[in-house]
Motif scaffolding. Structure first.
Motif: not given
Length: 202
Positions: A74-78, A183-197
């Motif tokens: 699967s598609v991943t991000m970090s 078109d943003t429906t082709l989203a394959a991976a999401m990553l939510v982060f906190q800037a300060a962390s």
């Protein structure tokens, strides 16, 4: 591995909008060979973002369907690095996939953004390499300490390519005044982060 240039034996559009469920693929006969199932964010094979292999029946008593899918399915991000002014994203797509040729891009939004209810990103970057693994950087940011942001990886161009031309890059697509709307429906991976962390952390 997905045979990227070959048409699938069968395909189905997911009939429901739930985030999990099951569907049945039919209309074909399986021989005792290796097969692979791909899940795409859009109708084209180039949008496949996850896959699971179907191994041939070896005649053993072990239930091969219970075995975990191999890595890279699967598609991943970090986050590769993060400062208040720049973010570098490490991505991984499926083996044999061509991110640049297929118009992949990454965007960053403030807050917990949904790609199905989008607004203009703070920044975006096209994936410039056809290597299925790599890093993409977005510079010139002004991230607030302690603020939440969302990164999204897309397995297709922000807008379709005009006839006989290459698709515009994501920055051009978002600056075009919404004609056509990106078109943003082709989203394959999401990553939510906190800037300060993760600030200033490689």
């Amino acid at each position: 591995m997905i045979p990227w240039q070959a048409p699938p034996l069968s395909r189905i559009t997911i009939p429901q909008d739930t985030d999990s469920g099951s569907v049945v693929l039919s209309g074909f006969t399986l021989a005792n060979l290796d097969y692979v199932i791909g899940y795409g964010t859009g109708p084209n094979t180039s949008t496949i973002a996850a896959s699971v292999p179907i191994p041939p029946d070896t005649g053993s008593d072990n239930d091969s369907s219970a075995a975990p899918a191999p890595a890279g399915n699967s598609v991943t991000m970090s986050l590769a690095s993060l400062t208040a002014e720049a973010v570098a994203v490490r991505y991984a797509t499926l083996p044999g996939y061509l991110p640049s040729s297929y118009g992949n891009w990454i965007g960053i939004w403030p807050g917990q953004m949904s790609p199905y209810n989008p607004f203009k990103p703070l920044a975006c970057a096209d994936v410039a390499s056809d290597a299925n693994l790599g890093t993409v950087a977005m510079n010139g940011l002004s991230l607030g300490a302690g603020e939440i942001y969302t990164l999204v990886y897309f397995t297709g161009p922000a807008v379709p390519a005009p006839a006989g031309q290459a698709a515009p890059g994501c920055a051009e697509a978002w600056s075009a005044g919404g004609t056509p709307a990106p078109d943003t429906t082709l989203a394959a991976a999401m990553l939510v982060f906190q800037a300060a962390s993760r600030a200033n952390t490689p």
